[in-house]
Scaffold this active site. Sequence first.
Site: not given
Length: 362
Positions: A90, A159
């Site tokens: 990322e 998450h």
Amino acid sequence: MLGIVRQKMLEQSLKKIRPAVSVLRSYSSAAKQMTVREALNSALDEEMSADSKVFLMGEEVGEYQGAYKITKGLLDKYGPERVLDTPITEAGFTGIAVGAAYYGVKPVVEFMTFNFSMQAIDHIINSAAKTNYMSSGQISVPIVFRGPNGAAAGVGAQHSQCYAAWYASCPGLKVLAPYSSEDARGLLKAAIRDPDPIVFLENELLYGESFPVSDEVLDSSFCLPIGKAKIERKGKDVTIAAYSKMVGYALKAAEMLEKDGIDAEVINLRSIRPLDRSMINASVRKTNRLVTVEEAFPQHGVGAEICASIVEESFAYLDAPVERIAGADVPMPYAANLERMAVPQVEDIVRAAKRTCYRSVS
């Protein structure tokens, strides 16, 4: 592989929640139905067709057609130069995208989940959000960071975080959080066309949910204004302000409250930064009561900012203390029974609204 596993978990969770979610719609006459997934996909397709500077990049957005199939069909239509599969890095591909935006192209960066944006937050905040100001307006950064945000189902603490308040606290960013297909389509188009960096927070449990859409929404020129909320349901007794999936919960709560003679007004924030303070204050000045609803942690949250705005601008109109409904102030539990306790439920909103109307003390 991670995308396949998460997709299967999502399908299982949707089977459990769809009966409850299907009654949350509050829309006027509209013949056609569209899922949030289709709304996002069509918005991307139309904006890429209209502007050759728009391109997509992220993990599994091309060959796999997106972890949640948001980018389905776009690689075949626009080719690998405009739909770029990236490594699992990322920080790397977000930095590349921000650099590309400096030169005038319009990247749309997909994070498989916004939890992974933590790996790239330096580029989002320091490189994207601050550059226009630090360059005295000479450099625009037309970039969209999009992906699922907040709690899903059974994916644990790392998450399940909501980043609305995180990113909304940063000057230079605009933060959007759609609820319906109309929101998703209109706001994503607006985000791609905007000259500033946008954090676009979706909810994966809404991807498969269908909403009515009008011909106006389906028109390729359709676009929603950034910074404007929407009154999903008009009422006179209490204002309920929510965003993303919690808008649906608020609408369901309003239906339940109506049976007890409480007429709730439901505001879909749509835009977290800029926040439509004028609409929220106008509603509270009419109803004299406020309940804010969000999935995120309670401390320093979006609800807290709304409460501060009401105290500063409309305190004299309040007939009851403001109620904040938020997620539990703990990392998200993995166990299903504890997970349900950690996120707001419709019953929590109902109880809070009744307290503001002095109809309940629980």
